[in-house]
Design a protein around this motif. Structure first.
Motif, PDB file in Angstrom:
ATOM      1  N   ARG A   1      -6.043   1.385   8.495  1.00  0.00           N
ATOM      2  CA  ARG A   1      -7.053   1.313   7.438  1.00  0.00           C
ATOM      3  C   ARG A   1      -6.457   0.821   6.121  1.00  0.00           C
ATOM      4  O   ARG A   1      -7.053  -0.021   5.431  1.00  0.00           O
ATOM      5  N   ARG A   2      -5.285   1.317   5.772  1.00  0.00           N
ATOM      6  CA  ARG A   2      -4.643   0.891   4.516  1.00  0.00           C
ATOM      7  C   ARG A   2      -4.218  -0.576   4.591  1.00  0.00           C
ATOM      8  O   ARG A   2      -4.262  -1.290   3.589  1.00  0.00           O
ATOM      9  N   THR A   3      -3.798  -1.030   5.771  1.00  0.00           N
ATOM     10  CA  THR A   3      -3.452  -2.447   5.935  1.00  0.00           C
ATOM     11  C   THR A   3      -4.678  -3.321   5.717  1.00  0.00           C
ATOM     12  O   THR A   3      -4.624  -4.335   5.003  1.00  0.00           O
TER      13      THR A   3
ATOM     14  N   PHE B   1       0.778   5.356  -0.326  1.00  0.00           N
ATOM     15  CA  PHE B   1      -0.180   6.458  -0.294  1.00  0.00           C
ATOM     16  C   PHE B   1       0.426   7.682   0.380  1.00  0.00           C
ATOM     17  O   PHE B   1       1.398   7.578   1.129  1.00  0.00           O
TER      18      PHE B   1
ATOM     19  N   ASP C   1      -7.358  -2.548   4.015  1.00  0.00           N
ATOM     20  CA  ASP C   1      -7.738  -2.475   2.592  1.00  0.00           C
ATOM     21  C   ASP C   1      -6.869  -3.400   1.746  1.00  0.00           C
ATOM     22  O   ASP C   1      -7.363  -4.095   0.849  1.00  0.00           O
TER      23      ASP C   1
ATOM     24  N   ALA D   1       0.868  -1.181   0.000  1.00  0.00           N
ATOM     25  CA  ALA D   1       0.000   0.000   0.000  1.00  0.00           C
ATOM     26  C   ALA D   1       0.904   1.230   0.000  1.00  0.00           C
ATOM     27  O   ALA D   1       1.707   1.416   0.910  1.00  0.00           O
TER      28      ALA D   1
ATOM     29  N   GLN E   1      -4.609   5.869   9.736  1.00  0.00           N
ATOM     30  CA  GLN E   1      -4.459   5.659   8.295  1.00  0.00           C
ATOM     31  C   GLN E   1      -3.712   4.359   7.993  1.00  0.00           C
ATOM     32  O   GLN E   1      -4.084   3.612   7.075  1.00  0.00           O
TER      33      GLN E   1
END
Length: 380
Positions: free
Chosen positions: A203-205, A113, A207, A111, A200
């Protein structure tokens, strides 16, 4: 030592940092003694053949070390996370992951971002392709997250401030533009910036894991799929998250996998692929319309669970039972409490309700059995 420190803490600084340092180089220098011996041997051979003196032999060269001082760049590595994700190839991500974290296998997912606004930071996270070789304590701080401030490396000892304990398998870098360079553990614990970064990262993990699981499902959820391989190595971390992380428990539920009576290992043919584990969503999709809940049984192994009389009776009636074979499984389901409105039901508990017509049939069978056994019960 100075060069090593510069490389460790300033490897990704935008401008080059050079150190005036020596390096051992080797020059080819003629070995006069060896050359003379070679010439004598050639002359002797020529004399035996009656040719007189031999032609001059090539000089024998010996690599000779010498120390050469020069300015040497210590931070040639480019910070991959500063580039737009669309400009970075999968091969570059894999190479960066292997070089930075000394890994041998490509990551299962990543990920990449950036967050901009009231605070700014960039992160590049990796889901490992395989668990570490050493059998270390899996809950021990792993030092997998490298914190940078404006590309200056600060520390890799702040994992617990940046990620919850169940995310300790995640590897990556976080580069903040707002934290001070002299950041400490105490500053991180009280920082609003760090709380936002942590939110964040989690959440990205989640996703990235959800995408990995979805790709496996599209490909038929084979036992050798990427998410299946991840679960085999790191599934216990997600179960721990279901127990400890109230805020993300709902998101973790769909990522959990268990053996079940629909694919018991006890029935797998020798040499065949391992049985596919089932997700809670798949279980719910196969449930009977009036089933009382998601049935499970805790056992030492899937084979032992499949052979339990209670399970055999339920399977004969068309019910599916999850097999909880690790100590952490039952606390994880107890913490979840329910999934998609279906409660988890231990089939070994007294007064088990199957739901709908199944309960009526069970009540009628019990009443009939009571009548047939009345003389025995009176005798006892």
């Amino acid at each position: 030592k100075l060069a090593a420190l510069v490389k460790q803490y300033s490897e990704f600084i935008a401008f080059p940092i050079e150190v005036w340092a020596p390096e051992t180089v080797y020059d080819d220098v003629e070995d006069a003694g060896a050359t003379a011996k070679a010439q004598a041997a050639a002359d002797e051979a020529a004399k035996k053949e009656g040719k007189g003196a031999a032609e001059p032999v090539a000089p024998v060269l010996t690599p000779t070390p010498r120390e050469e001082w020069a300015w040497r760049v210590q931070n040639a590595t480019k910070p991959l996370w500063t580039r737009p994700p669309k400009d970075v190839s999968p091969e570059e991500y894999a190479a960066f992951y292997k070089q930075t974290f000394r890994e041998f296998v490509d990551p299962a997912a990543h990920a990449h971002f950036s967050v901009e606004g009231t605070l700014e930071f960039t992160s590049l996270l990796f889901i490992p392709g395989m668990p570490p070789f050493e059998a270390a304590d899996w809950l021990k701080p792993a030092r997998n997250i490298r914190l940078f401030v404006k590309r200056v490396f600060i520390s890799d000892e702040f994992d617990e401030a940046l990620l919850p304990r169940w995310c300790s398998f995640v590897k990556g870098v976080v580069d903040s533009a707002d934290l001070p360079l002299n950041v400490s553990r105490e500053i991180l614990q009280e920082s609003r910036i760090v709380r936002t970064i942590r939110k964040q990262l989690v959440r990205r993990t989640l996703d990235a894991l959800a995408d990995l699981a979805a790709k496996d499902a599209e490909e038929g959820a084979k036992p050798d799929g990427k998410y299946a391989a991840f679960w085999d190595g790191f599934g216990k971390y997600l179960k721990l998250g279901a127990i400890e992380d109230d805020g993300h428990r709902k998101a973790l539920g769909p990522l959990l996998r268990f053996a079940s009576s629909a694919s018991p290992p006890a029935q797998a043919a020798p040499g065949s692929d391992p049985p596919r584990l089932t997700s809670l969503a798949e279980y719910v999709a196969r449930m009977k319309p009036d089933q009382a809940g998601i049935f499970y049984i805790a056992a030492d192994s899937a084979a032992a669970a499949a052979e339990a009389p209670l399970v055999a009776g339920l399977v004969a009636k068309g019910f599916e039972v999850l097999f909880l074979t690790e100590p952490i499984d039952e606390p994880a389901l107890s913490s979840l409490a329910e999934f998609e409105g279906k409660k988890f039901v231990d089939v070994t508990r007294e007064g088990l309700s199957l739901g709908g017509d199944a309960d009526k049939e069970a009540a009628a069978a019990a009443e009939k059995a009571s009548g047939e056994l009345a003389p025995l019960l009176a005798f006892v």
